[in-house]
Motif scaffolding. Structure first.
Motif, PDB file in Angstrom:
ATOM      1  N   TRP A  43       0.850  -1.181   0.000  1.00  0.00           N
ATOM      2  CA  TRP A  43       0.000   0.000   0.000  1.00  0.00           C
ATOM      3  C   TRP A  43       0.893   1.240   0.000  1.00  0.00           C
ATOM      4  N   GLU A  44       0.605   2.182  -0.901  1.00  0.00           N
ATOM      5  CA  GLU A  44       1.401   3.403  -0.987  1.00  0.00           C
ATOM      6  C   GLU A  44       0.535   4.615  -0.671  1.00  0.00           C
ATOM      7  N   TYR A  45       1.027   5.429   0.265  1.00  0.00           N
ATOM      8  CA  TYR A  45       0.376   6.669   0.644  1.00  0.00           C
ATOM      9  C   TYR A  45       1.318   7.823   0.289  1.00  0.00           C
ATOM     10  N   LYS A  46       1.008   9.017   0.705  1.00  0.00           N
ATOM     11  CA  LYS A  46       1.805  10.177   0.294  1.00  0.00           C
ATOM     12  C   LYS A  46       3.270  10.050   0.694  1.00  0.00           C
ATOM     13  N   ASP A  47       3.526   9.783   1.957  1.00  0.00           N
ATOM     14  CA  ASP A  47       4.900   9.688   2.453  1.00  0.00           C
ATOM     15  C   ASP A  47       5.151   8.375   3.184  1.00  0.00           C
ATOM     16  N   ALA A 169     -11.501  -0.357   2.870  1.00  0.00           N
ATOM     17  CA  ALA A 169     -12.303  -0.756   1.710  1.00  0.00           C
ATOM     18  C   ALA A 169     -12.129  -2.243   1.457  1.00  0.00           C
ATOM     19  N   ALA A 170     -13.204  -2.905   1.069  1.00  0.00           N
ATOM     20  CA  ALA A 170     -13.152  -4.338   0.785  1.00  0.00           C
ATOM     21  C   ALA A 170     -12.200  -4.625  -0.366  1.00  0.00           C
ATOM     22  N   GLY A 171     -11.336  -5.607  -0.162  1.00  0.00           N
ATOM     23  CA  GLY A 171     -10.388  -6.004  -1.181  1.00  0.00           C
ATOM     24  C   GLY A 171      -9.143  -5.151  -1.261  1.00  0.00           C
ATOM     25  N   ILE A 172      -9.105  -4.035  -0.530  1.00  0.00           N
ATOM     26  CA  ILE A 172      -7.961  -3.122  -0.557  1.00  0.00           C
ATOM     27  C   ILE A 172      -7.295  -3.023   0.808  1.00  0.00           C
ATOM     28  N   GLY A 173      -8.080  -2.767   1.853  1.00  0.00           N
ATOM     29  CA  GLY A 173      -7.521  -2.538   3.184  1.00  0.00           C
ATOM     30  C   GLY A 173      -7.665  -1.083   3.579  1.00  0.00           C
ATOM     31  N   GLU A 174      -6.693  -0.572   4.328  1.00  0.00           N
ATOM     32  CA  GLU A 174      -6.770   0.807   4.813  1.00  0.00           C
ATOM     33  C   GLU A 174      -6.587   1.793   3.663  1.00  0.00           C
ATOM     34  N   ILE A 175      -7.593   2.651   3.463  1.00  0.00           N
ATOM     35  CA  ILE A 175      -7.505   3.630   2.374  1.00  0.00           C
ATOM     36  C   ILE A 175      -7.370   5.061   2.890  1.00  0.00           C
ATOM     37  N   ASN A 176      -7.681   5.292   4.163  1.00  0.00           N
ATOM     38  CA  ASN A 176      -7.583   6.650   4.699  1.00  0.00           C
ATOM     39  C   ASN A 176      -7.407   6.597   6.207  1.00  0.00           C
ATOM     40  N   ASN A 177      -6.532   7.467   6.706  1.00  0.00           N
ATOM     41  CA  ASN A 177      -6.312   7.623   8.139  1.00  0.00           C
ATOM     42  C   ASN A 177      -6.433   9.106   8.445  1.00  0.00           C
ATOM     43  N   PHE A 178      -7.436   9.470   9.256  1.00  0.00           N
ATOM     44  CA  PHE A 178      -7.736  10.882   9.512  1.00  0.00           C
ATOM     45  C   PHE A 178      -7.519  11.213  10.983  1.00  0.00           C
ATOM     46  N   SER A 179      -6.727  12.254  11.261  1.00  0.00           N
ATOM     47  CA  SER A 179      -6.521  12.711  12.627  1.00  0.00           C
ATOM     48  C   SER A 179      -7.654  13.650  13.011  1.00  0.00           C
ATOM     49  N   THR A 187      -4.299   9.584   2.530  1.00  0.00           N
ATOM     50  CA  THR A 187      -5.155   8.773   1.687  1.00  0.00           C
ATOM     51  C   THR A 187      -4.312   7.924   0.744  1.00  0.00           C
ATOM     52  N   ILE A 188      -4.753   6.717   0.529  1.00  0.00           N
ATOM     53  CA  ILE A 188      -4.007   5.789  -0.312  1.00  0.00           C
ATOM     54  C   ILE A 188      -3.878   6.325  -1.742  1.00  0.00           C
ATOM     55  N   GLN A 189      -2.725   6.041  -2.366  1.00  0.00           N
ATOM     56  CA  GLN A 189      -2.489   6.431  -3.751  1.00  0.00           C
ATOM     57  C   GLN A 189      -2.478   5.223  -4.683  1.00  0.00           C
ATOM     58  N   SER A 190      -1.982   4.109  -4.186  1.00  0.00           N
ATOM     59  CA  SER A 190      -2.017   2.871  -4.968  1.00  0.00           C
ATOM     60  C   SER A 190      -1.890   1.683  -4.029  1.00  0.00           C
ATOM     61  N   ALA A 191      -2.327   0.537  -4.527  1.00  0.00           N
ATOM     62  CA  ALA A 191      -2.217  -0.704  -3.750  1.00  0.00           C
ATOM     63  C   ALA A 191      -2.012  -1.860  -4.713  1.00  0.00           C
ATOM     64  N   THR A 192      -1.158  -2.787  -4.305  1.00  0.00           N
ATOM     65  CA  THR A 192      -0.990  -4.022  -5.059  1.00  0.00           C
ATOM     66  C   THR A 192      -1.464  -5.163  -4.173  1.00  0.00           C
ATOM     67  N   ILE A 193      -2.578  -5.764  -4.565  1.00  0.00           N
ATOM     68  CA  ILE A 193      -3.214  -6.816  -3.773  1.00  0.00           C
ATOM     69  C   ILE A 193      -3.251  -8.100  -4.594  1.00  0.00           C
ATOM     70  N   ASP A 194      -2.555  -9.125  -4.106  1.00  0.00           N
ATOM     71  CA  ASP A 194      -2.522 -10.421  -4.785  1.00  0.00           C
ATOM     72  C   ASP A 194      -2.095 -10.272  -6.247  1.00  0.00           C
ATOM     73  N   GLY A 195      -1.115  -9.394  -6.484  1.00  0.00           N
ATOM     74  CA  GLY A 195      -0.555  -9.232  -7.812  1.00  0.00           C
ATOM     75  C   GLY A 195      -1.283  -8.255  -8.711  1.00  0.00           C
ATOM     76  N   VAL A 196      -2.407  -7.717  -8.254  1.00  0.00           N
ATOM     77  CA  VAL A 196      -3.171  -6.742  -9.044  1.00  0.00           C
ATOM     78  C   VAL A 196      -2.947  -5.352  -8.463  1.00  0.00           C
ATOM     79  N   THR A 197      -2.588  -4.374  -9.307  1.00  0.00           N
ATOM     80  CA  THR A 197      -2.312  -3.015  -8.845  1.00  0.00           C
ATOM     81  C   THR A 197      -3.511  -2.113  -9.128  1.00  0.00           C
ATOM     82  N   TYR A 198      -3.914  -1.367  -8.090  1.00  0.00           N
ATOM     83  CA  TYR A 198      -5.007  -0.402  -8.206  1.00  0.00           C
ATOM     84  C   TYR A 198      -4.439   0.994  -7.952  1.00  0.00           C
ATOM     85  N   GLY A 199      -4.796   1.944  -8.802  1.00  0.00           N
ATOM     86  CA  GLY A 199      -4.344   3.312  -8.614  1.00  0.00           C
ATOM     87  C   GLY A 199      -5.516   4.195  -8.218  1.00  0.00           C
ATOM     88  N   PHE A 200      -5.249   5.148  -7.313  1.00  0.00           N
ATOM     89  CA  PHE A 200      -6.293   6.060  -6.837  1.00  0.00           C
ATOM     90  C   PHE A 200      -5.766   7.487  -6.933  1.00  0.00           C
TER      91      PHE A 200
END
Length: 201
Positions: A43-47, A169-179, A187-200
Motif C-alpha cells: 500500500w502506498e500513501y503520500k509519504d 475498503a473491501a479487497g484493498i484494506g486501509e484507504i484513509n487515516n484521519f486525525s 489517503t491511499i495512492q495505490s495498492a498491489t493486492i494479490d498481484g493486481v495493482t489499483y491506482g487512486f
C-alpha cells in the motif's frame, strides 16, 4: 443519406465509449476481505509505504510482518515493523510493541455505534483505547469511488490529540487515516493486492 445513417451509429459509439470510461473509473474488486495481508501486498500513501514482507510465529501464533517505510522529501527517513493476524471471522489482531500479547485492532462484523476496548503498550505504558464503529460510507477519490467502506474511531482518553479515524475498503484494506485532533489525513495512492495493482487519484 449515408450521412444520416451514420449519425445514430456515431452517437451510439460515443455513448459506448463514455460508459466504458465511467466503468473503468470504478475498480472491480471481487472481495469481502477488508484487511488483505497476503505476503507481497503493498500500500502506498503520500509519504508512507507498507508491505507484507513475511510471517513470524510469536507466542505460538502466526503473524504477518508489515514493513513501514516513512519518507521525507522523497528520501527514506526510517522503517519499522508491525505484526497482524486475521481470523476466519473477520477480526484483525495486532501484536503489542513489546510482543507480550495482542489486542483486537478491527472487527468488521460489528454495526455502527458498537464498540470495544483494548490495552496497548506502544507508548511504554498500558493505555486503554476505545474503538467505535462509525456508519459505512462511499469513499470518493477524484477519479473513482469505493462503496461500503468501513470506519473505526480510535480514542485513548488519557492521551492528548491521539484520536483518529481509519477507513477500510473491501479487497484493498486501509484507504484513509484521519486525525480528528489535527484535521489532517493520509489517503491511499495505490495498492498491489494479490498481484493486481489499483491506482487512486
Amino acid at each position: 443519406m449515408k450521412a444520416k445513417r451514420l449519425v445514430p451509429f456515431v452517437l451510439a459509439l460515443i455513448a459506448l465509449f463514455t460508459a466504458c470510461d465511467d466503468d473503468a473509473s470504478i475498480p472491480v474488486i471481487e472481495s469481502t476481505d477488508y484487511f488483505p495481508i497476503h505476503i507481497g501486498n503493498t500500500w502506498e500513501y503520500k509519504d508512507h509505504i507498507r508491505k507484507v514482507c513475511g510471517s513470524e510465529i510469536i507466542n505460538n501464533k502466526e503473524y504477518r510482518v508489515i514493513t513501514h517505510e516513512i519518507y521525507r522529501a522523497d528520501t527514506l527517513y526510517y522503517t519499522y515493523n508491525t505484526y497482524f493476524r486475521t481470523t476466519g471471522d473477520n477480526k484483525v489482531y495486532q501484536l503489542n510493541s513489546d510482543q507480550s500479547g495482542e489486542y483486537l485492532f478491527a472487527d468488521f462484523n460489528l454495526s455502527a455505534d458498537e464498540s470495544w476496548t483494548y490495552i496497548n503498550n506502544s507508548t511504554g505504558r498500558d493505555d486503554e483505547w476505545t474503538v467505535t464503529v462509525l456508519p459505512e460510507i462511499t469513499f470518493e477519490f477524484d477519479d473513482t469511488e469505493l462503496e461500503n467502506c468501513k470506519r473505526f474511531f480510535y480514542n485513548a482518553l488519557l492521551i492528548v490529540d491521539e484520536e483518529h479515524t481509519i477507513v477500510f475498503a473491501a479487497g484493498i484494506g486501509e484507504i484513509n487515516n484521519f486525525s480528528n485532533a489535527w484535521g489532517v489525513s493520509d489517503t491511499i495512492q495505490s495498492a498491489t493486492i494479490d498481484g493486481v495493482t489499483y491506482g487512486f487519484k
